[in-house]
Design a protein around this motif. Structure first.
Motif, short mmCIF file in Angstrom:
data_model
loop_
_atom_site.label_atom_id
_atom_site.label_comp_id
_atom_site.label_asym_id
_atom_site.label_seq_id
_atom_site.Cartn_x
_atom_site.Cartn_y
_atom_site.Cartn_z
N UNK A 61 -31.62 16.49 -11.68
CA UNK A 61 -31.31 14.99 -11.81
C UNK A 61 -32.24 14.12 -11.00
N UNK A 62 -33.20 14.65 -9.92
CA UNK A 62 -33.95 13.77 -9.39
C UNK A 62 -35.10 13.59 -10.15
N UNK A 63 -35.64 14.44 -10.72
CA UNK A 63 -36.74 14.21 -11.81
C UNK A 63 -36.44 13.63 -13.14
N UNK A 64 -35.27 13.57 -13.64
CA UNK A 64 -34.86 12.84 -14.61
C UNK A 64 -34.58 11.17 -14.06
N UNK A 65 -34.17 11.15 -13.00
CA UNK A 65 -34.05 9.61 -12.47
C UNK A 65 -35.27 8.95 -12.34
N UNK A 66 -36.37 9.58 -11.76
CA UNK A 66 -37.68 9.12 -11.62
C UNK A 66 -38.53 8.79 -12.86
N UNK A 67 -38.24 9.60 -13.76
CA UNK A 67 -38.82 9.55 -15.24
C UNK A 67 -38.28 8.14 -15.74
N UNK A 68 -37.04 8.27 -15.87
CA UNK A 68 -36.43 6.98 -16.41
C UNK A 68 -36.44 5.77 -15.56
#
Length: 564
Positions: free
Chosen positions: A426-433
């Motif tokens: 979730x952390x990486x998805x959130x940062x990318x988006x």
């Protein structure tokens, strides 16, 4: 044998090498050959059916897979036994399983320093198959091997702390340039022991083909010691050439230490291979040898690629010591990988990283000081800043992910990424988006020909959400991307071994180098653009046109992604 190996290094140097690097990728370039040409020249040396079968068999026998299979058999056995002999007590046994499951659920939810994705997977496993889930969770969390290794690494970090001191002049100069990077520098130094350096030059290699001849030349210059640590080592043109030099240097009195991950003993190298190297004068060690059902430390592999020569030169990146990494062996089309060579003060961190892991099972004290080189006292604006970093599964700090998210959160114009896998928490998805929604150009280059189909199908389950947020995804048409690279805003980059998946971000030993305001950032970004030119953009239409079976398969895999 040495002569044959040396003659086999048919690679360009000097002006020819520069021409090759600047021509980019494509059918007209010398950096890329069609699959047919490669097979005609070197033969199709991909894994035989026997080798693939052997890998699968060992994958079942060793590590977590075996434990899961045994627990599944146990659960089936309990169910059969209950229905057959304990029919009158079935409700009581069911109650016991429910109590165990609920206790495990409460513990998992309240567990500290655990990623939510891991928690969700464990909860699903415990609730669906109680015997397997609870038994497997206890097996993983109570393993004493991992606890010992974690404590041992803490001791080794303390031993090397005196040799990893921060030059405050460097930090002061960085603070005046970009405060956010000073904060990252503080985290990497004070939390995990990796200082920031200046006075370090770097050479970037867009392909393993480009790294190989430089590595050979630098190894030949060694006068005091050579430290090498790799995830994959396989006999062939690349390794035989390197081995011949190591043997020659050992005979000259150069100290040679070589360490490789224990999974190589499964299919790449004979089990007794360290003894063969020791007979050649090379100190050799296998990290975490694979043993049947002994410890979950087998799940924490040494995925690092490090070479240190005399404390003056260091290599890292995605390139292992096997022929596919230099395109002498065709497996998944053209193999696109990257590496970087450092010269100067920052090499010392790689020296200490190697010695820390080498000494994890040693009893004799290490003479660290004898492997140090003299560092500069002042700051060099021409070379900017370098922070070599390592990532351990036992220090409760997700260093690789912290570096990646730092770059995403502080970019002003763009973040460009190359990665072989895209299995995100979730952390990486959130940062990318978030970066893409903020107007930052976020581009990711993935393979077009995957090495692991299941990982490829799983990665595609993230595509729609990322694309809808503005992230641009491309696939490298000539073949497989194994590079692990981030670049941002023409001034920031990182090159290393950390993939965008759960294994690299949480379970493996990894390494890399964070680069700021060094001229090599331009070379890394130029390579990204050349790779982009032979890549195809993935659209939402492409994502939606996937077969229903592949979509379902990917979604099911996503349920257990953290444990894969």
């Amino acid at each position: 044998m040495r002569g044959d190996a040396e003659r086999s290094v048919d690679v360009p140097s000097g002006a020819a090498a520069v021409k090759r690097r600047t021509q980019g990728f494509g059918k007209e370039t010398t950096g890329y050959m069609s699959n047919q040409t490669e097979r005609e020249r070197y033969g199709d040396q991909s894994l035989t059916m026997g080798e693939r079968a052997k890998n699968k068999i060992f994958g079942v026998i060793y590590g977590r897979t075996a434990v899961v299979l045994l627990l599944l058999l146990l659960q089936i056995g309990i169910m059969v036994f209950t229905l057959t002999f304990l029919e009158n007590y079935a409700s009581y046994l069911y109650g016991v399983f429910v109590i165990l499951s609920m206790a495990a659920v409460i513990y998992i939810i309240n567990e500290k320093e655990s990623n939510p994705a891991f928690k969700m997977t464990w909860l699903l496993l415990v609730l669906l198959v109680p015997v397997v889930g609870v038994g497997f969770y206890i097996y993983v969390k109570m393993d004493f091997g991992t606890r010992y290794m974690g404590k041992r690494l803490q001791v080794l970090r303390h031993e090397t702390e005196a040799f990893m001191q921060q030059n405050e002049n460097v930090v002061k100069a960085m603070r005046s340039s970009r405060l956010a990077n000073t904060n990252l520098s503080h985290f990497l130094c004070h939390q995990v022991g990796f200082p920031t350096y200046s006075n370090t030059t770097a050479q970037y290699f867009p392909l393993g083909d480009d790294k190989f001849p430089v590595l050979v030349e630098e190894l030949k210059k060694a006068e005091k010691y050579i430290f090498m640590e790799y995830f994959i080592v396989q006999e062939g043109i690349m390794w035989n050439t390197v081995l011949a030099i190591l043997e020659e240097k050992a005979a000259e009195g150069v100290e040679v230490r070589f360490m490789y991950d224990g999974t190589c003993s499964v299919s790449q190298l004979p089990y007794e291979y360290p003894e063969e190297l020791k007979a050649k004068g090379i100190r050799c060690k296998v990290f975490a040898p694979v043993r049947p059902i002994m410890t979950t430390t087998q799940n924490n592999r040494d995925h690092r690629k490090i070479c240190v020569i005399d404390g003056k030169v260091a290599f890292t990146g995605g390139v292992n010591l096997a022929d596919e990494y230099i395109n002498k062996k065709v497996r998944f089309g053209h193999w696109k990988d990257t590496a970087i060579m450092l010269k100067g003060d920052a090499v010392q961190s790689f020296t200490m990283m190697f010695l820390q892991l080498w000494n994890i099972d040693e009893k004799e004290p290490e003479l660290y000081r004898s492997y140090l080189t003299r560092k500069h006292r002042n700051f060099s604006r021409e070379t900017g800043y370098m922070i070599p970093y390592g990532d351990s599964p036992y220090d409760h700090e997700n260093v690789g992910e912290e570096v990646y998210i730092h770059i995403l959160n502080h970019a002003k114009r763009y973040v460009h990424i190359m990665t072989p896998y895209l299995i995100l928490d979730n952390e990486m998805m959130t940062a990318l988006k978030r970066a893409a929604k903020s107007g930052i150009e976020v581009q990711i280059i993935m393979p077009h020909i995957p090495d692991k189909p299941y990982a490829f199908y799983l990665a595609k389950t993230y595509y729609a959400e990322l694309i809808e947020s503005g992230v641009q995804i491309f696939e490298y048409l000539p073949g497989f991307v194994h590079a692990k690279v981030f670049t941002s805003d023409d001034d920031t980059a990182t090159v290393g071994t950390v993939n965008l998946d759960f294994r690299s971000l949480y379970l493996h030993f990894e390494c890399g180098v964070f680069i700021y305001h060094n001229p090599v950032v331009y070379d890394i970004e130029q390579d990204f653009q050349k790779t982009l030119a032979v890549s195809q953009k993935v659209t939402l239409t492409d994502v939606k046109n996937r077969s229903l079976l592949i979509q379902i398969y990917g979604q099911l895999l996503r349920l257990i992604a953290p444990l894969m």
